[in-house]
Design a protein around this motif. Structure first.
Motif, short mmCIF file in Angstrom:
data_model
loop_
_atom_site.label_atom_id
_atom_site.label_comp_id
_atom_site.label_asym_id
_atom_site.label_seq_id
_atom_site.Cartn_x
_atom_site.Cartn_y
_atom_site.Cartn_z
N PHE A 1 0.82 -1.21 0.00
CA PHE A 1 0.00 0.00 0.00
C PHE A 1 0.85 1.26 0.00
O PHE A 1 0.36 2.33 -0.31
CB PHE A 1 -0.94 0.03 1.20
N ILE A 2 2.13 1.13 0.37
CA ILE A 2 3.04 2.26 0.40
C ILE A 2 3.62 2.45 -1.00
O ILE A 2 4.02 1.48 -1.65
CB ILE A 2 4.16 2.02 1.43
N LYS A 3 3.64 3.68 -1.48
CA LYS A 3 4.06 3.94 -2.86
C LYS A 3 5.54 3.65 -3.09
O LYS A 3 5.91 3.07 -4.09
CB LYS A 3 3.78 5.41 -3.22
N LYS A 4 6.39 4.08 -2.16
CA LYS A 4 7.83 3.93 -2.36
C LYS A 4 8.38 2.88 -1.42
O LYS A 4 8.02 2.82 -0.24
CB LYS A 4 8.54 5.26 -2.11
N ALA A 5 9.29 2.06 -1.95
CA ALA A 5 9.84 0.96 -1.16
C ALA A 5 10.68 1.47 0.01
O ALA A 5 10.66 0.88 1.08
CB ALA A 5 10.69 0.06 -2.05
N TRP A 6 11.38 2.58 -0.17
CA TRP A 6 12.24 3.04 0.92
C TRP A 6 11.42 3.59 2.07
O TRP A 6 11.88 3.59 3.21
CB TRP A 6 13.27 4.05 0.43
N HIS A 7 10.18 4.00 1.84
CA HIS A 7 9.30 4.41 2.94
C HIS A 7 8.96 3.20 3.82
O HIS A 7 8.90 3.31 5.05
CB HIS A 7 8.02 5.04 2.42
N ALA A 8 8.72 2.07 3.18
CA ALA A 8 8.44 0.85 3.94
C ALA A 8 9.67 0.42 4.74
O ALA A 8 9.55 0.05 5.91
CB ALA A 8 8.02 -0.27 2.99
N TRP A 9 10.85 0.48 4.11
CA TRP A 9 12.08 0.13 4.83
C TRP A 9 12.31 1.09 5.99
O TRP A 9 12.74 0.67 7.08
CB TRP A 9 13.28 0.15 3.90
N LEU A 10 12.04 2.37 5.80
CA LEU A 10 12.23 3.35 6.87
C LEU A 10 11.26 3.09 8.02
O LEU A 10 11.66 3.14 9.19
CB LEU A 10 12.03 4.77 6.33
N LEU A 11 10.02 2.77 7.72
CA LEU A 11 9.05 2.45 8.76
C LEU A 11 9.48 1.22 9.55
O LEU A 11 9.45 1.22 10.78
CB LEU A 11 7.67 2.23 8.13
N PHE A 12 9.93 0.17 8.85
CA PHE A 12 10.38 -1.04 9.52
C PHE A 12 11.62 -0.77 10.37
O PHE A 12 11.77 -1.31 11.46
CB PHE A 12 10.66 -2.15 8.53
N PHE A 13 12.52 0.07 9.86
CA PHE A 13 13.71 0.40 10.62
C PHE A 13 13.36 1.14 11.90
O PHE A 13 13.91 0.86 12.96
CB PHE A 13 14.69 1.22 9.78
N MET A 14 12.44 2.09 11.82
CA MET A 14 12.07 2.86 13.01
C MET A 14 11.39 1.97 14.06
O MET A 14 11.70 2.06 15.25
CB MET A 14 11.15 4.02 12.62
#
Length: 92
Positions: free
Chosen positions: A68-81
């Motif tokens: 559902f997230i447009k950009k893959a790095w947003h998902a990685w950033l969320l998981f990292f946080m």
């Protein structure tokens, strides 16, 4: 009628989303459940036992959320946080 090229994602974006869905969501889920066990009870046995069931549900939910997230790095950033704050709870 073929799709427009601007709406298609590249192979690296698809690979990154797939890895975020499989590996990132799994690591985030497990770290979150261990942090929850440490915070909630000094005796982790009941939380670990129920975590095997709820962990699967959370993992699947995070996997779906990646797409559902447009950009893959947003998902990685969320998981990292989430993983970072869970790790702080675990190790402090």
């Amino acid at each position: 009628m073929p799709a427009k090229k601007e709406y298609l994602s590249g192979p690296w974006k698809r690979f990154s989303k797939l890895m975020a869905a499989l590996i990132g969501a799994y690591i985030t889920t497990m770290l979150f459940h261990v942090a929850l066990a440490k915070v909630s009870m000094p005796n982790e046995t009941p939380v670990v036992l129920s975590g095997s069931y709820t962990g699967f549900v959370v993992w699947v939910g995070l996997m779906v959320m990646v797409y559902f997230i447009k950009k893959a790095w947003h998902a990685w950033l969320l998981f990292f946080m989430i993983s970072f704050f869970s790790g702080l709870i675990i190790f402090i």
